[in-house]
Design a protein around this motif. Structure first.
Motif, PDB file in Angstrom:
ATOM      1  N   ALA A   1       9.512   3.636  19.435  1.00  0.00           N
ATOM      2  CA  ALA A   1       8.409   3.884  18.502  1.00  0.00           C
ATOM      3  C   ALA A   1       8.327   2.809  17.420  1.00  0.00           C
ATOM      4  CB  ALA A   1       8.565   5.261  17.856  1.00  0.00           C
ATOM      5  N   ILE A   2       9.473   2.312  16.978  1.00  0.00           N
ATOM      6  CA  ILE A   2       9.498   1.305  15.921  1.00  0.00           C
ATOM      7  C   ILE A   2       9.125  -0.069  16.467  1.00  0.00           C
ATOM      8  CG2 ILE A   2      10.959   0.131  14.220  1.00  0.00           C
ATOM      9  CD1 ILE A   2      10.308   3.054  13.485  1.00  0.00           C
ATOM     10  N   HIS A   3       9.684  -0.435  17.610  1.00  0.00           N
ATOM     11  CA  HIS A   3       9.434  -1.747  18.216  1.00  0.00           C
ATOM     12  C   HIS A   3       8.300  -1.612  19.233  1.00  0.00           C
ATOM     13  CE1 HIS A   3      13.074  -2.901  16.219  1.00  0.00           C
ATOM     14  NE2 HIS A   3      13.776  -2.037  16.903  1.00  0.00           N
ATOM     15  N   ASN A   4       7.119  -1.321  18.742  1.00  0.00           N
ATOM     16  CA  ASN A   4       5.988  -0.980  19.594  1.00  0.00           C
ATOM     17  C   ASN A   4       4.730  -1.575  18.983  1.00  0.00           C
ATOM     18  OD1 ASN A   4       3.671   0.713  20.399  1.00  0.00           O
ATOM     19  ND2 ASN A   4       5.197   1.990  21.397  1.00  0.00           N
ATOM     20  N   SER A   5       3.799  -1.980  19.791  1.00  0.00           N
ATOM     21  CA  SER A   5       2.565  -2.578  19.273  1.00  0.00           C
ATOM     22  C   SER A   5       1.765  -1.598  18.408  1.00  0.00           C
ATOM     23  CB  SER A   5       1.701  -3.097  20.424  1.00  0.00           C
ATOM     24  OG  SER A   5       1.331  -2.036  21.283  1.00  0.00           O
ATOM     25  N   GLU A   6       1.980  -0.301  18.572  1.00  0.00           N
ATOM     26  CA  GLU A   6       1.302   0.691  17.734  1.00  0.00           C
ATOM     27  C   GLU A   6       1.837   0.673  16.298  1.00  0.00           C
ATOM     28  OE1 GLU A   6      -1.176   2.999  18.719  1.00  0.00           O
ATOM     29  OE2 GLU A   6      -1.289   1.812  20.567  1.00  0.00           O
ATOM     30  N   ASN A   7       2.981   0.061  16.083  1.00  0.00           N
ATOM     31  CA  ASN A   7       3.604  -0.009  14.763  1.00  0.00           C
ATOM     32  C   ASN A   7       3.431  -1.393  14.134  1.00  0.00           C
ATOM     33  OD1 ASN A   7       5.159   0.985  12.562  1.00  0.00           O
ATOM     34  ND2 ASN A   7       6.969  -0.020  13.389  1.00  0.00           N
ATOM     35  N   LEU A   8       2.450  -2.130  14.579  1.00  0.00           N
ATOM     36  CA  LEU A   8       2.222  -3.481  14.069  1.00  0.00           C
ATOM     37  C   LEU A   8       0.842  -3.626  13.468  1.00  0.00           C
ATOM     38  CD1 LEU A   8       3.616  -5.595  17.043  1.00  0.00           C
ATOM     39  CD2 LEU A   8       4.763  -5.079  14.887  1.00  0.00           C
ATOM     40  N   THR A   9       0.798  -4.331  12.379  1.00  0.00           N
ATOM     41  CA  THR A   9      -0.458  -4.757  11.788  1.00  0.00           C
ATOM     42  C   THR A   9      -0.176  -6.050  11.031  1.00  0.00           C
ATOM     43  OG1 THR A   9      -2.370  -4.080  10.480  1.00  0.00           O
ATOM     44  CG2 THR A   9      -0.223  -3.461   9.623  1.00  0.00           C
ATOM     45  N   LYS A  10      -1.125  -6.934  10.996  1.00  0.00           N
ATOM     46  CA  LYS A  10      -0.929  -8.192  10.281  1.00  0.00           C
ATOM     47  C   LYS A  10      -1.574  -8.080   8.911  1.00  0.00           C
ATOM     48  CE  LYS A  10      -0.445 -11.122  14.293  1.00  0.00           C
ATOM     49  NZ  LYS A  10      -0.865 -12.355  14.958  1.00  0.00           N
ATOM     50  N   LEU A  11      -0.737  -8.200   7.882  1.00  0.00           N
ATOM     51  CA  LEU A  11      -1.194  -8.155   6.499  1.00  0.00           C
ATOM     52  C   LEU A  11      -0.767  -9.424   5.784  1.00  0.00           C
ATOM     53  CD1 LEU A  11      -0.044  -4.549   5.485  1.00  0.00           C
ATOM     54  CD2 LEU A  11      -2.371  -5.289   5.988  1.00  0.00           C
ATOM     55  N   PRO A  12      -1.594  -9.908   4.879  1.00  0.00           N
ATOM     56  CA  PRO A  12      -1.153 -11.033   4.060  1.00  0.00           C
ATOM     57  C   PRO A  12       0.126 -10.645   3.320  1.00  0.00           C
ATOM     58  CG  PRO A  12      -3.487 -10.658   3.776  1.00  0.00           C
ATOM     59  CD  PRO A  12      -2.954  -9.498   4.562  1.00  0.00           C
ATOM     60  N   HIS A  13       1.040 -11.590   3.167  1.00  0.00           N
ATOM     61  CA  HIS A  13       2.331 -11.359   2.542  1.00  0.00           C
ATOM     62  C   HIS A  13       2.473 -12.299   1.368  1.00  0.00           C
ATOM     63  CE1 HIS A  13       6.808 -11.633   2.330  1.00  0.00           C
ATOM     64  NE2 HIS A  13       6.679 -10.350   2.538  1.00  0.00           N
ATOM     65  N   GLY A  14       2.938 -11.791   0.255  1.00  0.00           N
ATOM     66  CA  GLY A  14       3.159 -12.616  -0.926  1.00  0.00           C
ATOM     67  C   GLY A  14       2.662 -11.904  -2.166  1.00  0.00           C
ATOM     68  N   ALA A  15       2.852 -12.539  -3.296  1.00  0.00           N
ATOM     69  CA  ALA A  15       2.503 -11.947  -4.584  1.00  0.00           C
ATOM     70  C   ALA A  15       1.038 -11.510  -4.627  1.00  0.00           C
ATOM     71  CB  ALA A  15       2.784 -12.940  -5.705  1.00  0.00           C
ATOM     72  N   GLY A  16       0.818 -10.278  -5.079  1.00  0.00           N
ATOM     73  CA  GLY A  16      -0.535  -9.772  -5.265  1.00  0.00           C
ATOM     74  C   GLY A  16      -1.213  -9.227  -4.022  1.00  0.00           C
ATOM     75  N   THR A  17      -0.573  -9.292  -2.868  1.00  0.00           N
ATOM     76  CA  THR A  17      -1.193  -8.818  -1.629  1.00  0.00           C
ATOM     77  C   THR A  17      -0.981  -7.317  -1.459  1.00  0.00           C
ATOM     78  OG1 THR A  17       0.785  -9.179  -0.310  1.00  0.00           O
ATOM     79  CG2 THR A  17      -0.756 -11.042  -0.492  1.00  0.00           C
ATOM     80  N   ILE A  18      -1.711  -6.721  -0.540  1.00  0.00           N
ATOM     81  CA  ILE A  18      -1.530  -5.306  -0.244  1.00  0.00           C
ATOM     82  C   ILE A  18      -0.102  -5.040   0.236  1.00  0.00           C
ATOM     83  CG2 ILE A  18      -2.451  -5.443   2.111  1.00  0.00           C
ATOM     84  CD1 ILE A  18      -2.927  -2.478  -0.270  1.00  0.00           C
ATOM     85  N   HIS A  19       0.464  -5.948   1.000  1.00  0.00           N
ATOM     86  CA  HIS A  19       1.852  -5.783   1.448  1.00  0.00           C
ATOM     87  C   HIS A  19       2.785  -5.707   0.243  1.00  0.00           C
ATOM     88  CE1 HIS A  19       5.838  -7.072   2.863  1.00  0.00           C
ATOM     89  NE2 HIS A  19       5.532  -6.312   3.910  1.00  0.00           N
ATOM     90  N   ALA A  20       2.602  -6.576  -0.722  1.00  0.00           N
ATOM     91  CA  ALA A  20       3.441  -6.567  -1.921  1.00  0.00           C
ATOM     92  C   ALA A  20       3.246  -5.279  -2.708  1.00  0.00           C
ATOM     93  CB  ALA A  20       3.128  -7.785  -2.788  1.00  0.00           C
ATOM     94  N   ARG A  21       2.015  -4.788  -2.783  1.00  0.00           N
ATOM     95  CA  ARG A  21       1.752  -3.549  -3.513  1.00  0.00           C
ATOM     96  C   ARG A  21       2.389  -2.353  -2.823  1.00  0.00           C
ATOM     97  NH1 ARG A  21      -4.480  -3.588  -4.331  1.00  0.00           N
ATOM     98  NH2 ARG A  21      -4.040  -1.533  -5.199  1.00  0.00           N
ATOM     99  N   VAL A  22       2.278  -2.279  -1.512  1.00  0.00           N
ATOM    100  CA  VAL A  22       2.901  -1.176  -0.772  1.00  0.00           C
ATOM    101  C   VAL A  22       4.421  -1.260  -0.895  1.00  0.00           C
ATOM    102  CG1 VAL A  22       3.276  -0.220   1.543  1.00  0.00           C
ATOM    103  CG2 VAL A  22       0.974  -0.866   0.821  1.00  0.00           C
ATOM    104  N   SER A  23       4.984  -2.437  -0.708  1.00  0.00           N
ATOM    105  CA  SER A  23       6.435  -2.609  -0.833  1.00  0.00           C
ATOM    106  C   SER A  23       6.908  -2.248  -2.235  1.00  0.00           C
ATOM    107  CB  SER A  23       6.843  -4.045  -0.509  1.00  0.00           C
ATOM    108  OG  SER A  23       6.607  -4.312   0.848  1.00  0.00           O
ATOM    109  N   GLY A  24       6.150  -2.648  -3.233  1.00  0.00           N
ATOM    110  CA  GLY A  24       6.490  -2.318  -4.617  1.00  0.00           C
ATOM    111  C   GLY A  24       6.481  -0.821  -4.857  1.00  0.00           C
ATOM    112  N   TYR A  25       5.510  -0.135  -4.286  1.00  0.00           N
ATOM    113  CA  TYR A  25       5.448   1.318  -4.429  1.00  0.00           C
ATOM    114  C   TYR A  25       6.673   1.963  -3.777  1.00  0.00           C
ATOM    115  CZ  TYR A  25       3.961   6.136  -4.091  1.00  0.00           C
ATOM    116  OH  TYR A  25       3.920   7.501  -4.189  1.00  0.00           O
ATOM    117  N   TYR A  26       7.016   1.533  -2.590  1.00  0.00           N
ATOM    118  CA  TYR A  26       8.177   2.096  -1.891  1.00  0.00           C
ATOM    119  C   TYR A  26       9.473   1.815  -2.648  1.00  0.00           C
ATOM    120  CZ  TYR A  26       5.949   3.819   2.324  1.00  0.00           C
ATOM    121  OH  TYR A  26       5.214   4.557   3.211  1.00  0.00           O
ATOM    122  N   SER A  27       9.509   0.766  -3.440  1.00  0.00           N
ATOM    123  CA  SER A  27      10.694   0.428  -4.226  1.00  0.00           C
ATOM    124  C   SER A  27      10.677   1.060  -5.616  1.00  0.00           C
ATOM    125  CB  SER A  27      10.812  -1.092  -4.382  1.00  0.00           C
ATOM    126  OG  SER A  27      11.016  -1.690  -3.121  1.00  0.00           O
TER     127      SER A  27
END
Length: 69
Positions: free
Chosen positions: A27-53
């Motif tokens: 389930a983890i190593h599966n194409s259903e668990n993949l999405t390409k998001l911009p990575h770096g300061a100010g991106t949605i990935h950074a905001r989600v990671s920041g929330y989880y932290s």
């Protein structure tokens, strides 16, 4: 699936031992668990990671990531 690409992050559910134990490697190593998001300061990935932290009122002085596990 290869690299997410320069400046991208890709896993929806993190590839942690706990998640692999809970959901299974397939389930983890599966194409259903993949999405390409911009990575770096100010991106949605950074905001989600920041929330989880972050520590939220409902997490009992744990990070959201710890609380979920």
């Amino acid at each position: 699936m290869g690299s997410a690409g320069a400046g991208k992050a890709c896993h929806i559910v993190e590839q942690t031992p706990g998640n692999i134990n809970q959901f299974g490697a397939q389930a983890i190593h599966n194409s259903e668990n993949l999405t390409k998001l911009p990575h770096g300061a100010g991106t949605i990935h950074a905001r989600v990671s920041g929330y989880y932290s972050s520590i939220q009122p409902f997490t009992g002085n744990q990070t959201v990531r710890q609380w979920l596990s």
